[in-house]
Design a protein around this motif. Sequence first.
Motif, PDB file in Angstrom:
ATOM      1  N   THR A 114       0.850  -1.192   0.000  1.00  0.00           N
ATOM      2  CA  THR A 114       0.000   0.000   0.000  1.00  0.00           C
ATOM      3  C   THR A 114       0.890   1.248   0.000  1.00  0.00           C
ATOM      4  N   MET A 115       0.633   2.125  -0.989  1.00  0.00           N
ATOM      5  CA  MET A 115       1.412   3.360  -1.087  1.00  0.00           C
ATOM      6  C   MET A 115       0.468   4.555  -0.924  1.00  0.00           C
ATOM      7  N   SER A 116       1.014   5.615  -0.376  1.00  0.00           N
ATOM      8  CA  SER A 116       0.181   6.809  -0.212  1.00  0.00           C
ATOM      9  C   SER A 116       1.001   8.045  -0.578  1.00  0.00           C
ATOM     10  N   ILE A 117       0.322   9.108  -0.762  1.00  0.00           N
ATOM     11  CA  ILE A 117       0.974  10.337  -1.233  1.00  0.00           C
ATOM     12  C   ILE A 117       1.863  10.896  -0.130  1.00  0.00           C
ATOM     13  N   GLY A 118       3.149  10.996  -0.499  1.00  0.00           N
ATOM     14  CA  GLY A 118       4.074  11.695   0.384  1.00  0.00           C
ATOM     15  C   GLY A 118       4.471  10.948   1.643  1.00  0.00           C
ATOM     16  N   GLU A 119       3.935   9.800   1.862  1.00  0.00           N
ATOM     17  CA  GLU A 119       4.225   9.119   3.126  1.00  0.00           C
ATOM     18  C   GLU A 119       5.067   7.880   2.854  1.00  0.00           C
ATOM     19  N   GLU A 120       6.207   7.794   3.481  1.00  0.00           N
ATOM     20  CA  GLU A 120       7.041   6.596   3.322  1.00  0.00           C
ATOM     21  C   GLU A 120       6.560   5.528   4.300  1.00  0.00           C
ATOM     22  N   ILE A 121       6.425   4.335   3.751  1.00  0.00           N
ATOM     23  CA  ILE A 121       5.920   3.231   4.572  1.00  0.00           C
ATOM     24  C   ILE A 121       7.020   2.185   4.715  1.00  0.00           C
ATOM     25  N   ILE A 122       7.369   1.839   5.897  1.00  0.00           N
ATOM     26  CA  ILE A 122       8.368   0.804   6.152  1.00  0.00           C
ATOM     27  C   ILE A 122       7.728  -0.244   7.057  1.00  0.00           C
ATOM     28  N   VAL A 123       7.584  -1.426   6.509  1.00  0.00           N
ATOM     29  CA  VAL A 123       6.944  -2.485   7.302  1.00  0.00           C
ATOM     30  C   VAL A 123       7.744  -3.780   7.176  1.00  0.00           C
ATOM     31  N   THR A 124       7.498  -4.659   8.088  1.00  0.00           N
ATOM     32  CA  THR A 124       8.070  -6.006   8.032  1.00  0.00           C
ATOM     33  C   THR A 124       6.977  -6.973   7.606  1.00  0.00           C
ATOM     34  N   ALA A 125       7.291  -7.769   6.574  1.00  0.00           N
ATOM     35  CA  ALA A 125       6.276  -8.698   6.065  1.00  0.00           C
ATOM     36  C   ALA A 125       6.012  -9.788   7.085  1.00  0.00           C
ATOM     37  N   LYS A 126       4.808 -10.251   7.056  1.00  0.00           N
ATOM     38  CA  LYS A 126       4.501 -11.396   7.912  1.00  0.00           C
ATOM     39  C   LYS A 126       4.282 -12.636   7.046  1.00  0.00           C
ATOM     40  N   ARG A 127       4.668 -13.740   7.611  1.00  0.00           N
ATOM     41  CA  ARG A 127       4.511 -14.994   6.869  1.00  0.00           C
ATOM     42  C   ARG A 127       3.034 -15.376   6.876  1.00  0.00           C
ATOM     43  N   GLU A 128       2.526 -15.723   5.686  1.00  0.00           N
ATOM     44  CA  GLU A 128       1.098 -16.033   5.594  1.00  0.00           C
ATOM     45  C   GLU A 128       0.773 -17.335   6.303  1.00  0.00           C
ATOM     46  N   ALA A 129      -0.321 -17.308   7.037  1.00  0.00           N
ATOM     47  CA  ALA A 129      -0.762 -18.532   7.725  1.00  0.00           C
ATOM     48  C   ALA A 129      -1.474 -19.469   6.772  1.00  0.00           C
ATOM     49  N   VAL A 130      -2.051 -18.911   5.704  1.00  0.00           N
ATOM     50  CA  VAL A 130      -2.769 -19.721   4.720  1.00  0.00           C
ATOM     51  C   VAL A 130      -2.249 -19.362   3.334  1.00  0.00           C
ATOM     52  N   ASP A 131      -1.810 -20.357   2.599  1.00  0.00           N
ATOM     53  CA  ASP A 131      -1.370 -20.157   1.221  1.00  0.00           C
ATOM     54  C   ASP A 131      -2.584 -20.395   0.332  1.00  0.00           C
ATOM     55  N   VAL A 132      -3.245 -19.334  -0.068  1.00  0.00           N
ATOM     56  CA  VAL A 132      -4.541 -19.483  -0.731  1.00  0.00           C
ATOM     57  C   VAL A 132      -4.423 -19.944  -2.176  1.00  0.00           C
ATOM     58  N   SER A 133      -3.237 -19.927  -2.747  1.00  0.00           N
ATOM     59  CA  SER A 133      -3.131 -20.343  -4.148  1.00  0.00           C
ATOM     60  C   SER A 133      -2.632 -21.775  -4.306  1.00  0.00           C
ATOM     61  N   SER A 134      -2.209 -22.383  -3.223  1.00  0.00           N
ATOM     62  CA  SER A 134      -1.699 -23.754  -3.310  1.00  0.00           C
ATOM     63  C   SER A 134      -2.855 -24.747  -3.260  1.00  0.00           C
ATOM     64  N   THR A 135      -2.765 -25.762  -4.089  1.00  0.00           N
ATOM     65  CA  THR A 135      -3.808 -26.786  -4.069  1.00  0.00           C
ATOM     66  C   THR A 135      -3.250 -28.142  -3.664  1.00  0.00           C
ATOM     67  N   SER A 136      -2.027 -28.173  -3.227  1.00  0.00           N
ATOM     68  CA  SER A 136      -1.437 -29.459  -2.858  1.00  0.00           C
ATOM     69  C   SER A 136      -1.426 -29.622  -1.342  1.00  0.00           C
ATOM     70  N   ARG A 137      -1.301 -30.852  -0.914  1.00  0.00           N
ATOM     71  CA  ARG A 137      -1.150 -31.143   0.509  1.00  0.00           C
ATOM     72  C   ARG A 137       0.339 -31.056   0.802  1.00  0.00           C
ATOM     73  N   THR A 138       0.752 -29.933   1.300  1.00  0.00           N
ATOM     74  CA  THR A 138       2.177 -29.674   1.364  1.00  0.00           C
ATOM     75  C   THR A 138       2.556 -28.913   2.619  1.00  0.00           C
ATOM     76  N   GLN A 139       3.821 -29.015   2.947  1.00  0.00           N
ATOM     77  CA  GLN A 139       4.381 -28.238   4.043  1.00  0.00           C
ATOM     78  C   GLN A 139       5.859 -28.018   3.744  1.00  0.00           C
TER      79      GLN A 139
END
Lengths: 918, 313
Positions: A114-139
């Motif tokens: 997410t970007m906004s006008i004039g505001e610098e955003i610095i965040v740390t990504a979080k690891r997704e708890a659910v991989d919504v695009s995977s269709t395999s039984r995997t880990q």
Amino acid sequence: MVWNLLNGRTILPVLAAVVALMLALPAWAQTTGKLRVQVVDTDDLEIPGVTLILEGETMIGGAKTRTTDAMGRFLFGDLAPGSYRLEASKDGLGDAIISDIKIDVGRETQLTVTMSIGEEIIVTAKREAVDVSSTSRTQVLTKEFLQKIPAGRSYQTAVTFAAGVQEGVGGNPNMGGAYNENTYMLDGINITDPVTGTFSMNFNFDAIQQIEVLLGGYMPEYGTSVGGVVNIVTESGTNNLEYNTSIYYNNGNMRPRKDERVTSDGFTLAPTGFDSEFQTILIGAKISGPIVRDKAWFIISYQSTRSIIASTGIPQARDFDGHYMLAKLTVQPTTEHRFALLLRSDPTNIDNQEQFNPFIKAEAQDRQVQGGYTASAKWQWFLSPEVNLDSNISLQKTYIETSSVPCTHNRDRDWHQCKAGEMEGDIDWENSPRLGLGGAYNSVNSFRYYFDDRIRYTLSSKLSVLSVDDFLGGTHDFKFGVEGVQLVWDQIQGISGNAYYYDINEAAFDPQTFTNYYWLETSGPINFRITSSQYNMFAQDSWKPVSNLTLNYGMRFDSFVIRNDLAEPVLSGGLLGPRLFGSWDPFKDQKTKVATGFGRFNDTGRLGVANYTSSSGYGQKLYFGELLEGQGPSSVFVNSQQDVYFNIPKDNLNIAHDNLRNPRVDEIILILEREVIEDVALFSQMSGKFSRFMFEPDETSLIYDEDGSAIIGSRRSDVINSYGRLRTPVLAKRDYYQWDLGVRKVQSRRWAATATYTYTNATGSSQQALSGSFLNDPQTQYNYGQLNIDRRHSFKSLAIWDLPTDPWTQSLSLTFVYYDGFPVDRYYYSEASQGYTLRIRPRGTYYRFNPYWFVSIGFRQSIDVRKGKFILSLDAQNLTNNRSPDLLSSTFINSQNRLLTVSRQDPLRLQFGVAYEF
Amino acid sequence: MREHTSIALLALAGACLSGCAYDEGLIIENLKGTIKIPIEAATRTIIDEEGNATELTDPRLIGPVYLGLYPSVAEANVLERYPHPELGPQYQTDVPGDAYPYGGISVGDIRFACLEFLTCKVVSGRYADWNSLVEWFQLIQQPILDNQGVEISDGEYLRQTCYDLLNVTSDAETRITAYEDRNGDGETNELDLDFVLDDAGEYYVGDFTLWQQEFFWDQDQENCTPGLDCKGFTLWGWMDAPSSLSFKYSTCEDGLGQNIEVYDADFIGGRPQADLLNFPSIYIDDGDWVVGNPYQWDNIDARPELILDFEVQ
């Protein structure tokens, strides 16, 4: 935009490369992950033309600069597993910097910026708890996970901690099927033993970057496996020079020294006087870093493994001495081309490997040399940010050479030469060996030899075309692959003199009172060569018609032929393996997944299947005789029963049925996942796997009585010889159901945890798709019932916690595993086979092992020093458990239908380790 | 796009279904039918120690019934005295030809009943329970002796001997006595044995199944569907009656079979001869009953009724 590239000067070489590879031969499997970026403003409107700069420690070639499309999207493909940093910028908007983006092998990480006008955003990504695009039984098992859990520094053990994976046999887990139906991949190279279907090589545990564990629902690019896939990705280095050295000592001798030999029903046999023993020491070193920054990286890894393991009652411990080496060079001279060279070897010496028989004298134990090597070269051609062509050529060889310990200085003999200074041993080289009960006295003059080579040549190529827009507004990620594989299995084994002398009165064996023998003469050494040629291809697409729906579909085609030692094609065909899976995020919040689909997985057979019809048989003639005096067959024996008692010809009498077809597994999955609170997801994975037309040998000539255990006639007027036939009958099948229900807490706020309950149900007439596990004789009732892989209920949980005691880091890990046991078939005396076998009875209902559970803990203490850090570790595996005798530590006595424990049931193992790295 | 999608889905469905119509090329069926044994075949005169003669009619006198599927069966002739599978060519001097069976089965097996005394004397599917077995040998004036020569009068003792020796825990595993409720009347008794007396009291009737029998047909016929419009093999069989003195079965070899070596016993358990269906004339002797009218199997779905109506004398 992709199609714009495919014209003029570009399309010709692409087509030429594809055609050339189609004409050539193949293993693919993913070794990288993807990052799908969506840039929006504060009103959730897409922002096109945003400059994205992605950099990561494990990404060679330097930072990648890309621009979002008209929908504000960009997909970064081919990212090595690791942590990344993304910087997004556009004139008029404040920059956005997202750090610690985790990329996992085989996964697509979705990131909304997410970007906004004039505001610098610095965040740390979080690891997704659910991989919504995977269709395999995997880990995915990450490096952090592997380094912290108390798994004995064994990747095979670590894999069993993945949700839904069950303990198997010999370190090979059950992953939705039998233990020998899995595929093992190392950096995209298939390293599965082509004969046994088990893992075939070792390497330094510290060299592993990630392990992707797939139980089902996976796409065609993962190969022809009918079970699960263990996809191992090793480190490639970074721009930083890194060094790691470590030593680990694992001791399983903490319990009282006297083990008893006990049976599964509680019967206690006499103490043997020899306790089991378990000690392992691992010494490893790894160095990696840049040769040229961003252009050329290397990693060299070595591990020495020495273990002393003795089964209960065996006085002479098995001495295992392995040296595992792995080296990799990755070079990216330009942005368009990347090259990788992988070399691996694991030579190992094993002394006293015959741990099954307490009667074998220590000096008569076999010595085994085993190991292998891998050489692989990979070329990646990045035609554009969305199109790349991966080509790979590899050679893999494993070998086992076994010979009796007594060696010879006689250079005329081409086997087992003594080392300088080594005693030759008490061997009568001119005469044939004498065997008592289980080879008890083969130290007198026994000599046998066994050489086994298994080779896999692979040439493969994969074309990835990502982010192809369709007119419906969706996007496609296409992959096309071709592969050629040549498998070779060479073996020679025999005995000196080609004859054995057995003591008839084995139970009262005394070498000083030899009287009666029978004499078994063989036609010579077994010497065969089995080969297989495979030409495979696949096409697959990950289609996102709308943002919250992913359709993963594709088709795999396997063309192959397996030849026996006469070069006769035993099995051949062209098989189609369609896959169609879909994943839906109903609330578009990346917190919910509903995935379902169907896949067909074909089994192209193992080399062992073809060997069933090989003609390099072990022809035998049996003589009865009485030992008189002198030496040598001519003077020792006087035949008391008129020459040859029976004669088994050297040529194999087995045939293959004309209409063999390939076993196949159809799988249906249903996956439900939901992130219920931040970083915590509940999941339910259901799978039904239906194996059909499994390989079964049957006996064509014999006619059985009602009980199916005695012979009353023969269709060939020959009741002595057995005529086998390899079939794939409709009745040879297996139905396997698995339901995993669990909760997952991804790594955040210094801790991660999972807990999974698994229910399985396995019934059928065959245990494994790849080998005849049950004789299906015509004219006998078919055997059907519960199978040994049926471990109804299991529960496993683990937790990792990094203690907040900066500047030093401590971590604790805890695992708990519960299995409710599994069934054992009932064996009955069969006159037809002169022993205890399975024939017409319903199987798997006689005995079910008692439930067992065990707890392990791990502790890591990181101590920063001036340059680098020390890591102290302490693991207590099987800290407490109630493990009962099972097949992993026991021998099943068919005649008594009970288990005899031959190693300690519940060894507490303490492991101490020190590592230093900078 | 919609059309292409439909074609793709159809292609996928076709690929998924491929293999469902797989035909191994072998015609393998479980062939079933009925055996009828006249009560005369289960009748014998027993003389007790005092010389009194008693005529017994009892299904426990029914020995193992061997059924074979043959290319053809000849009428009774002087040599064989009873209908007999035709023999193939004689290849070696003084070695008789072979009947070359296509398949077969037995109804009732010669069972190892855990005591040397009972070697080659016990057939499965004939005894309602263990006491019935013990009583039978008392009835025929041959009480069962254990390995120390002590008479056994308790069926439970015999059962326990078998359980210990064979490492089993149920009658279903020994398959010596009745072990399942075959007729569904809620009880496991003599009505659940291989042969049960019919309502008219003339025949003992039992079922047979030739498990997974490969179907063969007349090789001279072409372009036909075996079992439907080709003549198939011929079903023929006989019952081995126990000898009049030892009550052993001539089809059993007491010098072969399971080798028992435990602290109080050391003997061989016996087994059926391995070439019974190939050379039946070697084992058929006086008192045995054979099928007088063999059945030529020309329909896979047929459920023939085979009568053992020819007594060999």
